[in-house]
Structures are given as structure tokens and as C-alpha cells.
Write a protein that holds these residues in place. Structure first.
Motif, PDB file in Angstrom:
ATOM      1  N   ASN A   7       0.826  -1.221   0.000  1.00 16.14           N
ATOM      2  CA  ASN A   7       0.000   0.000   0.000  1.00 16.14           C
ATOM      3  C   ASN A   7       0.859   1.269   0.000  1.00 16.14           C
ATOM      4  OD1 ASN A   7       0.763  -0.457   2.694  1.00 16.14           O
ATOM      5  ND2 ASN A   7      -1.156   0.291   3.550  1.00 16.14           N
ATOM      6  N   THR A   8       1.732   1.319  -0.993  1.00 12.62           N
ATOM      7  CA  THR A   8       2.567   2.502  -1.204  1.00 12.62           C
ATOM      8  C   THR A   8       1.851   3.414  -2.214  1.00 12.62           C
ATOM      9  OG1 THR A   8       3.710   1.181  -2.879  1.00 12.62           O
ATOM     10  CG2 THR A   8       4.754   1.336  -0.722  1.00 12.62           C
ATOM     11  N   ASN A   9       2.504   4.497  -2.617  1.00 11.40           N
ATOM     12  CA  ASN A   9       1.910   5.412  -3.593  1.00 11.40           C
ATOM     13  C   ASN A   9       2.933   5.756  -4.674  1.00 11.40           C
ATOM     14  OD1 ASN A   9       0.258   7.208  -4.857  1.00 11.40           O
ATOM     15  ND2 ASN A   9       0.640   8.881  -3.421  1.00 11.40           N
ATOM     16  N   PRO A  10       2.790   5.315  -5.925  1.00  6.71           N
ATOM     17  CA  PRO A  10       1.737   4.416  -6.405  1.00  6.71           C
ATOM     18  C   PRO A  10       1.768   3.056  -5.693  1.00  6.71           C
ATOM     19  CG  PRO A  10       3.110   5.241  -8.231  1.00  6.71           C
ATOM     20  CD  PRO A  10       3.771   5.667  -6.986  1.00  6.71           C
ATOM     21  N   VAL A  11       0.645   2.370  -5.758  1.00  7.40           N
ATOM     22  CA  VAL A  11       0.547   1.025  -5.191  1.00  7.40           C
ATOM     23  C   VAL A  11       1.533   0.108  -5.904  1.00  7.40           C
ATOM     24  CG1 VAL A  11      -1.005  -0.980  -5.053  1.00  7.40           C
ATOM     25  CG2 VAL A  11      -1.873   1.298  -4.494  1.00  7.40           C
ATOM     26  N   CYS A  12       2.102  -0.841  -5.165  1.00  7.80           N
ATOM     27  CA  CYS A  12       3.031  -1.787  -5.789  1.00  7.80           C
ATOM     28  C   CYS A  12       2.232  -2.873  -6.519  1.00  7.80           C
ATOM     29  CB  CYS A  12       3.960  -2.392  -4.738  1.00  7.80           C
ATOM     30  SG  CYS A  12       5.203  -3.435  -5.494  1.00  7.80           S
ATOM     31  N   ASP A  13       1.748  -2.528  -7.708  1.00  6.80           N
ATOM     32  CA  ASP A  13       0.972  -3.480  -8.499  1.00  6.80           C
ATOM     33  C   ASP A  13       1.585  -3.660  -9.894  1.00  6.80           C
ATOM     34  OD1 ASP A  13       0.364  -1.127  -9.811  1.00  6.80           O
ATOM     35  OD2 ASP A  13      -1.796  -1.207  -9.414  1.00  6.80           O
ATOM     36  N   ASN A  14       2.803  -3.154 -10.069  1.00  5.56           N
ATOM     37  CA  ASN A  14       3.418  -3.243 -11.398  1.00  5.56           C
ATOM     38  C   ASN A  14       4.926  -3.365 -11.291  1.00  5.56           C
ATOM     39  OD1 ASN A  14       4.782  -0.455 -11.737  1.00  5.56           O
ATOM     40  ND2 ASN A  14       2.733   0.041 -10.979  1.00  5.56           N
ATOM     41  N   LYS A  15       5.504  -3.707 -12.425  1.00  3.04           N
ATOM     42  CA  LYS A  15       6.927  -3.989 -12.555  1.00  3.04           C
ATOM     43  C   LYS A  15       7.817  -2.800 -12.139  1.00  3.04           C
ATOM     44  CE  LYS A  15       9.647  -4.515 -16.599  1.00  3.04           C
ATOM     45  NZ  LYS A  15      10.170  -4.931 -17.726  1.00  3.04           N
ATOM     46  N   GLU A  16       7.439  -1.583 -12.506  1.00  2.00           N
ATOM     47  CA  GLU A  16       8.291  -0.420 -12.216  1.00  2.00           C
ATOM     48  C   GLU A  16       8.462  -0.224 -10.708  1.00  2.00           C
ATOM     49  OE1 GLU A  16       6.055  -0.275 -14.826  1.00  2.00           O
ATOM     50  OE2 GLU A  16       7.750  -0.357 -16.225  1.00  2.00           O
ATOM     51  N   ILE A  17       7.344  -0.282  -9.989  1.00  2.00           N
ATOM     52  CA  ILE A  17       7.405  -0.029  -8.541  1.00  2.00           C
ATOM     53  C   ILE A  17       8.170  -1.142  -7.833  1.00  2.00           C
ATOM     54  CG2 ILE A  17       6.061   0.371  -6.429  1.00  2.00           C
ATOM     55  CD1 ILE A  17       5.807   2.619  -8.494  1.00  2.00           C
ATOM     56  N   ILE A  18       7.879  -2.387  -8.184  1.00  3.41           N
ATOM     57  CA  ILE A  18       8.550  -3.486  -7.467  1.00  3.41           C
ATOM     58  C   ILE A  18      10.043  -3.482  -7.775  1.00  3.41           C
ATOM     59  CG2 ILE A  18       8.162  -5.417  -9.104  1.00  3.41           C
ATOM     60  CD1 ILE A  18       7.289  -7.015  -6.481  1.00  3.41           C
ATOM     61  N   GLU A  19      10.408  -3.139  -9.010  1.00  4.42           N
ATOM     62  CA  GLU A  19      11.842  -3.044  -9.341  1.00  4.42           C
ATOM     63  C   GLU A  19      12.509  -1.903  -8.575  1.00  4.42           C
ATOM     64  OE1 GLU A  19      12.367  -2.876 -13.583  1.00  4.42           O
ATOM     65  OE2 GLU A  19      12.301  -5.077 -13.762  1.00  4.42           O
ATOM     66  N   TYR A  20      11.785  -0.791  -8.425  1.00  2.00           N
ATOM     67  CA  TYR A  20      12.317   0.340  -7.655  1.00  2.00           C
ATOM     68  C   TYR A  20      12.672  -0.089  -6.226  1.00  2.00           C
ATOM     69  CZ  TYR A  20      11.955   4.332  -4.466  1.00  2.00           C
ATOM     70  OH  TYR A  20      12.170   5.214  -3.440  1.00  2.00           O
ATOM     71  N   VAL A  21      11.736  -0.778  -5.564  1.00  3.00           N
ATOM     72  CA  VAL A  21      11.985  -1.189  -4.171  1.00  3.00           C
ATOM     73  C   VAL A  21      13.124  -2.202  -4.102  1.00  3.00           C
ATOM     74  CG1 VAL A  21      11.018  -2.263  -2.102  1.00  3.00           C
ATOM     75  CG2 VAL A  21       9.588  -0.759  -3.488  1.00  3.00           C
ATOM     76  N   ILE A  22      13.085  -3.184  -4.988  1.00  2.00           N
ATOM     77  CA  ILE A  22      14.105  -4.234  -4.952  1.00  2.00           C
ATOM     78  C   ILE A  22      15.495  -3.634  -5.191  1.00  2.00           C
ATOM     79  CG2 ILE A  22      14.953  -6.297  -6.162  1.00  2.00           C
ATOM     80  CD1 ILE A  22      11.947  -7.070  -6.566  1.00  2.00           C
ATOM     81  N   ASN A  23      15.616  -2.767  -6.194  1.00  3.78           N
ATOM     82  CA  ASN A  23      16.932  -2.198  -6.506  1.00  3.78           C
ATOM     83  C   ASN A  23      17.433  -1.265  -5.408  1.00  3.78           C
ATOM     84  OD1 ASN A  23      17.007  -3.609  -8.892  1.00  3.78           O
ATOM     85  ND2 ASN A  23      16.083  -1.950 -10.078  1.00  3.78           N
ATOM     86  N   LYS A  24      16.536  -0.418  -4.885  1.00  5.10           N
ATOM     87  CA  LYS A  24      16.958   0.506  -3.824  1.00  5.10           C
ATOM     88  C   LYS A  24      17.375  -0.264  -2.565  1.00  5.10           C
ATOM     89  CE  LYS A  24      15.523   4.698  -1.342  1.00  5.10           C
ATOM     90  NZ  LYS A  24      14.414   5.627  -1.026  1.00  5.10           N
ATOM     91  N   SER A  25      16.647  -1.331  -2.252  1.00  5.09           N
ATOM     92  CA  SER A  25      16.988  -2.123  -1.068  1.00  5.09           C
ATOM     93  C   SER A  25      18.319  -2.846  -1.249  1.00  5.09           C
ATOM     94  CB  SER A  25      15.882  -3.131  -0.760  1.00  5.09           C
ATOM     95  OG  SER A  25      14.704  -2.446  -0.427  1.00  5.09           O
TER      96      SER A  25
END
Ligand code: NCD
Ligand code: ZN
Ligand code: ZN
Length: 343
Positions: A52-70
Motif C-alpha cells: 500500500n505505497t503510492n503508487p501502489v506496488c501493483d506493477n513492474k516499475e514499482i517493485i523493481e524500484y523497491v528491490i533495486n533501492k533495497s
């Protein structure tokens, strides 16, 4: 490197199946770095981050952002959860073919999936693709009942988040005794306190509910303690945002309850590390034969008062400020490397 652990207790580090890291979009509440620094202070080395982030993590761009930053931060292992439905709207399931490349956890946490047809489809897909659905159920008893009935008839992989009521536990017992397979979670705050008027979902329940949950832990019906670390700004709290920031004191809150209710440290370790590792298919404690361990060294004799001023988390929203807790995290080790040292 040798660590003198005299007087301390060594445990597998903790795995949190339920964390809100707020990144992207709500980084004034928390970001990937502050959330993970708070987590390692709390003895955690693996986090499952809600969608429940903004944008919601429902797509490739957002999930890649979190994975790469982490990955760059190199603090915790972060397993980013995908939302189950697009934009958490409860109407249309996300592109599973796409998201399954990144995660095997799907959840609309923060919102309830009310549509039974969506839940049916999700349960079928969870078998086909072998992922887990983490459910937020509000109203709790009604939705848990409906989800478990669907699970019994369809099958699938279900994990029920933050149960808080005696009546819910009765359902859990009933279905587990019928050999319907699923797992469930309680949070630290739902066993730590009762009749507390503080905005959090689900609400802090009555003493009868708390005692039932504790008995459920003793009887083996509760699989996991997840923190539901939900940091918010002061302003958002005044506007009514639900949630408690607690990941850095979660172990001490849980240990206090376990100590008072005569539940063993082994049981605590099972609920905070071993069971999550089994549910998520991860190693627990020892990663590789030799010196690569995910470990936490705790001082069970230490007591302290929760002080939100000392929180690393940006979220100071914790109603237990000033309350005495037991057990303190001294050192957190990830893959053989000390990542938190409080000696
Ligand atoms: C959570 C949040 O703030 O994202 N709040 C809460 O009260 N638990 C959402 C949730 O876990 O349902
Ligand atoms: Zn929830
Ligand atoms: Zn949550």
C-alpha cells in the motif's frame, strides 16, 4: 571476529512477514532506509514489505524500484509484496504473469478483498502459480469465515494477517482441526495490551480476546508474529490514519508478554523466525555451514522503557511510549556480518 556473548542469548534473527515501509510515495512517514535501520535495531534481517505505497506496488516499475533501492542499501533482505488487485481497488487482479517474476506474496493489506469471485480466482491462481495470499479481514470474523469457507472448497495458499478476536481464533481452530491448510498471524500489540483506545486496524480488543490469542499461541494455532509496523506522521495520525510504529521494540514487547505468561523463548523464536522461514521458504539462522549466519544476540535480563524519541523510524506513533519492556537486542548479524551493534 569473535563476539563475547557471555550472559546473552543467541537466536536466529527475526523475519517480519508484515512491514509497511511506505516507499515510494509516503517517505515522510518512512523510507526504505529508515524502516530497515529500525528493523535491524529490532533484530530483524528479513522484511516482507506491504504493497500500500503510492503508487501502489501493483506493477513492474514499482517493485523493481523497491528491490533495486533495497539491494543498494544492503541492510535487510526485503521481500516486496505485490498488491493482489490493481491499485488496491478490489476489482481486478494484477498481472500475475508479470509480478510472479519478482515475488510470491500478494496482498491488498490495508484494504479487505470483499468480492468473493475475486477471492475465488485468487485462490485458484495461488495454486497454479504457487504464491501466497496475505489477507486483511475487516470485519474480521465475517471475512475470515468467508475466506476459510472458500479455501476449504477451492484450496489455495492463504495466510491471515493480524487476527485480534477470540471468535476469529475459534474459526482458526475449527478449520485447522478439519485439516484445512493455511497460516495466521498475530501482532505484538494485539497481545501486549487490551481495551486501548488507539487508531489501529484491527482495534486493540478486550482482555478475553487477548487471553484467547495467548492460549492460541500456547496451543500452536498461531503460526507467526508479524509486526504490522505502520509508521505515520503526527499530522496523519491526527487525521485518523490507523497504525502503530513498533518494529524496533517488537521483540521486547513480545518477550515481555511471553515472560509474564510463561511461554518459552523457543516458542518466541518459532513464531518470529522459524515459522516465517518455513512459510517463505528461507533459511533460518544458519545460512551456510560455517560462519554465515542470520543471527541476533539478545539480553533477556535487560529491561527498558519504550521511548519514541529514540526511534530510528520516522513514525513516532506508538501508544506504549514510557512503558517498561523486557529483553534487549544487542547485536544483529546478517550473513555473518554485524549490521547492528548495541554493546
Ligand atoms: C496499516 C497501514 O497503516 O498501512 N494500518 C494499520 O492500522 N494496521 C494497514 C493495515 O495493516 O491494515
Ligand atoms: Zn491490515
Ligand atoms: Zn498491515
Amino acid at each position: 571476529q569473535t563476539i563475547d556473548g557471555e550472559g546473552y542469548t543467541l537466536l536466529p534473527s527475526f523475519i517480519d512477514m508484515h512491514t509497511h515501509l511506505r516507499d515510494p510515495g509516503y517517505t515522510y512517514k518512512e523510507d526504505l532506509e529508515t524502516g530497515q535501520r529500525a528493523a535491524i535495531k529490532g533484530g530483524y534481517t528479513t522484511l516482507c514489505a506491504m504493497a500500500n505505497t503510492n503508487p501502489v506496488c501493483d506493477n513492474k516499475e514499482i517493485i523493481e524500484y523497491v528491490i533495486n533501492k533495497s539491494k543498494k542499501l544492503n541492510l535487510c533482505d526485503v521481500i516486496q509484496i505485490s498488491s493482489l488487485t490493481k491499485n488496491l481497488d478490489g476489482n481486478e487482479i494484477v498481472d500475475i504473469d508479470e509480478m510472479i517474476k519478482y515475488t510470491n506474496l500478494f496482498s491488498d493489506d490495508g484494504k479487505t478483498v470483499f468480492d468473493e469471485n475475486i477471492m475465488k480466482e485468487a485462490l485458484k491462481l495461488s495454486q497454479k502459480y504457487n504464491f501466497k495470499i496475505l489477507t486483511h479481514c475487516d470485519p474480521e470474523v465475517d471475512i475470515v469465515k468467508s475466506d476459510l469457507n472458500l479455501l476449504e472448497s477451492i484450496g489455495g495458499n492463504l495466510h491471515i494477517c493480524h487476527i485480534s478476536l477470540k471468535e476469529t481464533l475459534r474459526l482458526i481452530e475449527e478449520f485447522k482441526n478439519k485439516n484445512v491448510r493455511f497460516t495466521c498471524e498475530v501482532t505484538p500489540h494485539h497481545i501486549f495490551s487490551y481495551d486501548l483506545d488507539y487508531r489501529v486496524n484491527p482495534s486493540i480488543a478486550s482482555i478475553q480476546d487477548v487471553n484467547a490469542l495467548i492460549q492460541g499461541i500456547k496451543d500452536g494455532y498461531i503460526d507467526v508474529i508479524g509486526t504490522d509496523h505502520a509508521p505515520h506522521s503526527k499530522e496523519d495520525k491526527t487525521k485518523g490514519s490507523p497504525g502503530i510504529s513498533l518494529i524496533e521494540v517488537a521483540f521486547s514487547m513480545i518477550y515481555k508478554v511471553f515472560k509474564e505468561k510463561n511461554i518459552s523463548i523457543n516458542k518466541l523464536s518459532e513464531l518470529m523466525s522459524y515459522n516465517p522461514s518455513q512459510i517463505l521458504n528461507l533459511n533460518c539462522g544458519l545460512i551456510k555451514e560455517g560462519y554465515e549466519g542470520n543471527l541476533v544476540l539478545v539480553d533477556l535480563d535487560s529491561a527498558y522503557y519504550i521511548d519514541t524519541n529514540n526511534f530510528i523510524s520516522k513514525g513516532k506513533n506508538n501508544p506504549f511510549d514510557g512503558i517498561k519492556v523486557y529483553g534487549e537486542v544487542k547485536i544483529t548479524v546478517k550473513r555473518g556480518r554485524i549490521i547492528y551493534d548495541n554493546r
